[in-house]
Design a protein around this motif. Structure first.
Motif, PDB file in Angstrom:
ATOM      1  N   MET A 129     -39.921 -15.872-105.824  1.00 34.11           N
ATOM      2  CA  MET A 129     -40.909 -16.716-106.450  1.00 34.11           C
ATOM      3  C   MET A 129     -41.027 -16.261-107.899  1.00 34.11           C
ATOM      4  N   THR A 130     -40.993 -17.212-108.791  1.00 32.54           N
ATOM      5  CA  THR A 130     -41.106 -16.878-110.210  1.00 32.54           C
ATOM      6  C   THR A 130     -42.529 -16.410-110.525  1.00 32.54           C
ATOM      7  N   ARG A 185     -49.727 -19.265-109.338  1.00 35.45           N
ATOM      8  CA  ARG A 185     -50.270 -20.372-108.555  1.00 35.45           C
ATOM      9  C   ARG A 185     -50.645 -19.899-107.155  1.00 35.45           C
ATOM     10  N   PHE A 186     -49.825 -19.028-106.583  1.00 31.06           N
ATOM     11  CA  PHE A 186     -50.090 -18.462-105.268  1.00 31.06           C
ATOM     12  C   PHE A 186     -51.412 -17.680-105.281  1.00 31.06           C
ATOM     13  N   PRO A 217     -43.977 -13.051-102.133  1.00 28.85           N
ATOM     14  CA  PRO A 217     -45.376 -13.011-101.726  1.00 28.85           C
ATOM     15  C   PRO A 217     -45.593 -12.709-100.243  1.00 28.85           C
ATOM     16  N   SER A 218     -44.548 -12.742 -99.440  1.00 26.89           N
ATOM     17  CA  SER A 218     -44.705 -12.538 -98.000  1.00 26.89           C
ATOM     18  C   SER A 218     -45.307 -11.180 -97.635  1.00 26.89           C
ATOM     19  N   PRO A 219     -44.851 -10.080 -98.242  1.00 25.59           N
ATOM     20  CA  PRO A 219     -45.471  -8.795 -97.901  1.00 25.59           C
ATOM     21  C   PRO A 219     -46.960  -8.745 -98.266  1.00 25.59           C
ATOM     22  N   VAL A 220     -47.336  -9.381 -99.366  1.00 27.93           N
ATOM     23  CA  VAL A 220     -48.748  -9.427 -99.746  1.00 27.93           C
ATOM     24  C   VAL A 220     -49.534 -10.174 -98.676  1.00 27.93           C
ATOM     25  N   PHE A 230     -48.557 -19.444 -95.300  1.00 19.75           N
ATOM     26  CA  PHE A 230     -47.135 -19.719 -95.121  1.00 19.75           C
ATOM     27  C   PHE A 230     -46.813 -21.204 -95.290  1.00 19.75           C
ATOM     28  N   ASP A 231     -47.727 -22.080 -94.912  1.00 19.45           N
ATOM     29  CA  ASP A 231     -47.534 -23.508 -95.189  1.00 19.45           C
ATOM     30  C   ASP A 231     -47.476 -23.764 -96.683  1.00 19.45           C
ATOM     31  N   TRP A 232     -48.376 -23.129 -97.432  1.00 16.43           N
ATOM     32  CA  TRP A 232     -48.393 -23.290 -98.880  1.00 16.43           C
ATOM     33  C   TRP A 232     -47.084 -22.764 -99.481  1.00 16.43           C
ATOM     34  N   LEU A 233     -46.646 -21.603 -99.026  1.00 12.94           N
ATOM     35  CA  LEU A 233     -45.419 -21.013 -99.541  1.00 12.94           C
ATOM     36  C   LEU A 233     -44.202 -21.892 -99.265  1.00 12.94           C
ATOM     37  N   GLU A 234     -44.213 -22.540 -98.119  1.00 10.20           N
ATOM     38  CA  GLU A 234     -43.084 -23.398 -97.750  1.00 10.20           C
ATOM     39  C   GLU A 234     -42.968 -24.600 -98.687  1.00 10.20           C
ATOM     40  N   THR A 235     -44.098 -25.084 -99.175  1.00  6.17           N
ATOM     41  CA  THR A 235     -44.070 -26.267-100.043  1.00  6.17           C
ATOM     42  C   THR A 235     -44.052 -25.924-101.517  1.00  6.17           C
TER      43      THR A 235
END
Length: 71
Positions: free
Chosen positions: A1-2, A8-9, A43-46, A65-70
């Motif tokens: 992820m940039t 944004r995350f 961001p997954s480990p966070v 995880f839904d947000w990350l997927e999109t």
């Protein structure tokens, strides 16, 4: 992820899940190197750290995880 998407995350975590900046910072410290040269941030480990410490529920983790997927 940039880095810009990571920002944004972080806003998503604060605005949609009402996580405090301190909670997010703790999870980041546990998972991110302090080297600012990294161009990709995972961001997954966070997300998992937030869950492991009881700062998010399983339902909230699913939303993350839904947000990350999109994103």
């Amino acid at each position: 992820m940039t880095p810009s998407n990571y920002s944004r995350f972080i806003r998503f975590l604060q605005d949609e899940l009402s996580l405090s900046p301190d909670s997010i910072a703790m999870a980041e410290r546990a998972n991110h190197p302090t080297d600012s040269q990294h161009k990709y941030i995972d961001p997954s480990p966070v997300s998992m750290t937030l869950w492991q410490y009881g700062l998010v529920t399983l339902e909230q983790l699913d939303k993350i995880f839904d947000w990350l997927e999109t994103a």
